[in-house]
Design an enzyme around this catalytic site. Structure first.
Site, PDB file in Angstrom:
ATOM      1  N   HIS A 272       8.727  52.412  40.403  1.00 38.42           N
ATOM      2  CA  HIS A 272       7.923  51.377  41.042  1.00 38.42           C
ATOM      3  C   HIS A 272       8.779  50.618  42.036  1.00 38.42           C
ATOM      4  O   HIS A 272      10.011  50.609  41.944  1.00 38.42           O
ATOM      5  CB  HIS A 272       7.336  50.411  40.000  1.00 38.42           C
ATOM      6  CG  HIS A 272       8.383  49.685  39.206  1.00 38.42           C
ATOM      7  ND1 HIS A 272       9.028  50.266  38.123  1.00 38.42           N
ATOM      8  CD2 HIS A 272       8.921  48.439  39.341  1.00 38.42           C
ATOM      9  CE1 HIS A 272       9.910  49.412  37.628  1.00 38.42           C
ATOM     10  NE2 HIS A 272       9.871  48.300  38.359  1.00 38.42           N
TER      11      HIS A 272
ATOM     12  N   ARG B 256      10.192  52.258  31.995  1.00 37.47           N
ATOM     13  CA  ARG B 256       9.378  51.835  33.125  1.00 37.47           C
ATOM     14  C   ARG B 256       9.256  52.984  34.120  1.00 37.47           C
ATOM     15  O   ARG B 256      10.241  53.655  34.455  1.00 37.47           O
ATOM     16  CB  ARG B 256       9.988  50.628  33.824  1.00 37.47           C
ATOM     17  CG  ARG B 256       9.970  49.375  32.968  1.00 37.47           C
ATOM     18  CD  ARG B 256       9.305  48.219  33.683  1.00 37.47           C
ATOM     19  NE  ARG B 256       7.962  48.510  34.131  1.00 37.47           N
ATOM     20  CZ  ARG B 256       7.397  47.956  35.210  1.00 37.47           C
ATOM     21  NH1 ARG B 256       8.086  47.108  35.950  1.00 37.47           N
ATOM     22  NH2 ARG B 256       6.157  48.260  35.551  1.00 37.47           N
TER      23      ARG B 256
ATOM     24  N   TYR C 213      19.370  49.133  39.395  1.00 41.17           N
ATOM     25  CA  TYR C 213      19.214  48.169  40.483  1.00 41.17           C
ATOM     26  C   TYR C 213      20.582  47.786  41.057  1.00 41.17           C
ATOM     27  O   TYR C 213      21.594  47.796  40.352  1.00 41.17           O
ATOM     28  CB  TYR C 213      18.524  46.898  39.993  1.00 41.17           C
ATOM     29  CG  TYR C 213      17.034  47.042  39.786  1.00 41.17           C
ATOM     30  CD1 TYR C 213      16.131  46.665  40.768  1.00 41.17           C
ATOM     31  CD2 TYR C 213      16.544  47.546  38.587  1.00 41.17           C
ATOM     32  CE1 TYR C 213      14.765  46.789  40.565  1.00 41.17           C
ATOM     33  CE2 TYR C 213      15.183  47.671  38.375  1.00 41.17           C
ATOM     34  CZ  TYR C 213      14.301  47.302  39.374  1.00 41.17           C
ATOM     35  OH  TYR C 213      12.946  47.428  39.168  1.00 41.17           O
TER      36      TYR C 213
ATOM     37  N   HIS D 226       9.063  46.720  43.787  1.00 39.76           N
ATOM     38  CA  HIS D 226       8.632  45.331  43.721  1.00 39.76           C
ATOM     39  C   HIS D 226       8.349  44.797  45.130  1.00 39.76           C
ATOM     40  O   HIS D 226       9.093  45.093  46.076  1.00 39.76           O
ATOM     41  CB  HIS D 226       9.733  44.463  43.093  1.00 39.76           C
ATOM     42  CG  HIS D 226      10.006  44.775  41.663  1.00 39.76           C
ATOM     43  ND1 HIS D 226       9.437  44.088  40.620  1.00 39.76           N
ATOM     44  CD2 HIS D 226      10.816  45.713  41.099  1.00 39.76           C
ATOM     45  CE1 HIS D 226       9.876  44.570  39.471  1.00 39.76           C
ATOM     46  NE2 HIS D 226      10.719  45.567  39.736  1.00 39.76           N
TER      47      HIS D 226
ATOM     48  N   TYR E 188      13.505  53.848  34.304  1.00 43.44           N
ATOM     49  CA  TYR E 188      14.642  53.275  33.586  1.00 43.44           C
ATOM     50  C   TYR E 188      14.160  52.623  32.288  1.00 43.44           C
ATOM     51  O   TYR E 188      12.983  52.257  32.156  1.00 43.44           O
ATOM     52  CB  TYR E 188      15.383  52.255  34.454  1.00 43.44           C
ATOM     53  CG  TYR E 188      14.556  51.079  34.914  1.00 43.44           C
ATOM     54  CD1 TYR E 188      14.386  49.953  34.111  1.00 43.44           C
ATOM     55  CD2 TYR E 188      13.953  51.094  36.163  1.00 43.44           C
ATOM     56  CE1 TYR E 188      13.633  48.876  34.528  1.00 43.44           C
ATOM     57  CE2 TYR E 188      13.190  50.022  36.594  1.00 43.44           C
ATOM     58  CZ  TYR E 188      13.044  48.912  35.777  1.00 43.44           C
ATOM     59  OH  TYR E 188      12.290  47.845  36.209  1.00 43.44           O
TER      60      TYR E 188
END
Length: 227
Positions: free
Chosen positions: A156, A153, A106, A158, A145
């Site tokens: 995806h 995970r 991120y 958010h 990640y």
């Protein structure tokens, strides 16, 4: 090499999310008496919602204003409609997305993942829905990640969607067919029907943006009761 250009909202919608665009993959919404049987599921915000403002948070996450290179990764167009429980468009709703880059990291100061940063990836974008409740973003497929231990995970994106008079929605959008979906603790907390509302399939690119596959993600916002 010509400098890449950002796409504006009109261009993104024309690239595959106009009024006549076909529904693809997740986000399927079916009418019910109060919307409870078809509402978009709430999911955790996670730890990486942006804490700091940034100058460039528009709908094209593949390019940062002032840089000459595009972000790494497979480009996609993500869009759809925001509707209420009566399947009426919700105009003027603020739609925000944030996600990891191609490598699973991120653009956030608290992300300790050792995966590479991508200085050309915007990481966060926001837009208001038009009169028909439509929204659209140009971004990339995020990488998987590590969350904790052996838990990885799956890719995806958010979402946070808000408008006065409606319950704020925080959810996540996943990609059909990824092997980590079946092992993800957060996604697997949802019922099969709920998963169908947040897992999308990718369609072929449109003529308006031949480099980006399409992901249709419709969202239901529930009105705040006044009675």
């Amino acid at each position: 090499m010509p400098k890449p250009k950002k796409m504006n909202r009109r261009a993104v919608l024309q690239a595959g999310f106009g009024a006549g665009a076909a529904l693809v993959g997740g986000g399927l919404i079916v009418a019910s008496s109060d919307g409870s049987e078809c509402a978009t599921p709430q999911q955790t915000e996670g730890p990486f919602y942006p804490k700091q403002n940034q100058l460039d948070k528009d709908i094209d996450l593949t390019i940062i204003e002032g840089r000459g290179e595009r972000a790494d990764g497979d480009v996609i167009q993500v869009g759809g409609q925001v509707l209420d429980q009566d399947l009426k468009p919700v105009a003027g709703a603020l739609v925000e997305i944030w996600q990891a880059n191609k490598h699973g990291r991120y653009h956030h100061e608290d992300d300790s993942n050792p995966a590479p940063r991508d200085p050309n990836f915007q990481g966060w974008g926001q837009v208001k829905t038009d009169d028909d409740g439509r929204y659209g973003f140009r971004t990339i497929i995020p990488g998987a990640y590590p969350a904790s231990g052996e838990w990885l995970r799956p890719p995806h994106i958010h979402f946070k969607v808000a408008k006065r008079g409606y319950h704020e929605l925080i959810t996540q959008m996943y990609f059909a067919g990824h092997e980590l979906n079946a092992k993800d603790f957060i996604l697997q907390e949802l019922s099969e029907d709920e998963q169908a509302r947040v897992v999308v399939s990718l369609a072929e690119p449109s003529e308006n943006d031949p480099d980006a596959r399409l992901a249709r993600f419709n969202i239901m916002l529930r009105r705040v009761s006044t009675g």
